[in-house]
Design an enzyme around this catalytic site. Sequence first.
Site, short mmCIF file in Angstrom:
data_model
loop_
_atom_site.label_atom_id
_atom_site.label_comp_id
_atom_site.label_asym_id
_atom_site.label_seq_id
_atom_site.Cartn_x
_atom_site.Cartn_y
_atom_site.Cartn_z
N CYS A 158 32.59 44.61 42.54
CA CYS A 158 32.83 43.50 41.61
C CYS A 158 32.15 43.81 40.29
CB CYS A 158 32.28 42.21 42.20
SG CYS A 158 32.50 40.75 41.14
N LEU A 159 32.83 43.49 39.19
CA LEU A 159 32.26 43.71 37.87
C LEU A 159 31.03 42.84 37.63
CD1 LEU A 159 35.55 43.91 35.75
CD2 LEU A 159 34.18 45.79 36.68
N HIS A 198 36.66 33.94 42.95
CA HIS A 198 35.81 33.71 41.77
C HIS A 198 36.02 32.31 41.22
CE1 HIS A 198 33.56 37.29 40.75
NE2 HIS A 198 34.62 38.07 40.85
N HIS A 234 40.16 38.22 45.98
CA HIS A 234 38.88 38.42 45.28
C HIS A 234 38.83 37.58 44.00
CE1 HIS A 234 35.48 41.23 44.02
NE2 HIS A 234 35.75 40.57 42.91
N GLU A 235 39.90 37.65 43.20
CA GLU A 235 39.87 36.93 41.92
C GLU A 235 39.99 35.43 42.10
OE1 GLU A 235 38.86 38.46 39.37
OE2 GLU A 235 39.00 40.41 40.35
N GLN A 280 33.91 34.88 34.90
CA GLN A 280 33.15 36.10 34.69
C GLN A 280 32.84 36.36 33.22
OE1 GLN A 280 35.89 38.49 37.46
NE2 GLN A 280 33.90 39.52 37.70
N GLY A 304 40.76 43.43 38.13
CA GLY A 304 40.91 41.99 38.02
C GLY A 304 39.73 41.40 37.27
#
Length: 214
Positions: free
Chosen positions: A126-127, A172, A168-169, A73, A68
Amino acid sequence: MALPNHRAPLAEQVEQLLATEGPLAIAAAGDPVLRRPTERFDGQLEPALLARFIEALRITMYAAPGVGLAAPQVGVPLRIAVIEDPAPVPDEVRAVRGRVPLPFRVLVNPTYEPVGAGRAAFFEGCLSVPGYQAVVARPTEVRLTCEDERGHVVDEVFAGWPARIVQHETDHLDGMLYLDRAELRSLSSNQAVAEYWTQPTPAEAARALGFELP
């Protein structure tokens, strides 16, 4: 690659990002863009530019690799995210975590709410927090409401790992990182997770590191 000028209109920010081919730079924890509220998408990008931006998010997610990626981000405070998970995991992990393949989806203006009282805790990464993972307890089922990239209304219930990805997304887009919800005593480097905590559940990690599971 420099992040876009946040004082410029959003369309100009996105054009700046897309001026260079290839994956976009991913903002890391500590970058204010990850903590700012996002704007609801309401046509700030004309359709061709929106399609280019979504494709850039998709390419960046694949290259990272991740399951995702949210617009903040890559430095764009718009309420848009992309998700996809081929779920290449052993059957035992699939059964315990409910990690099933999730086709590519675009989430525009998403919100979610829990369905029922069930909660499950697993290691999550997480990225934007590279190199680390921590255990996060989340609702096992959520109802997602949003639009897709064509403006069609989505009202769908997700369960298991897809529900975790959706949460999660969407978080963000509300200026939250998974660490805000994590058991901080579980925080582990990717190397430590690979060495100690590859079990389908984090029960052993909870005992060894001293945190509670739901």
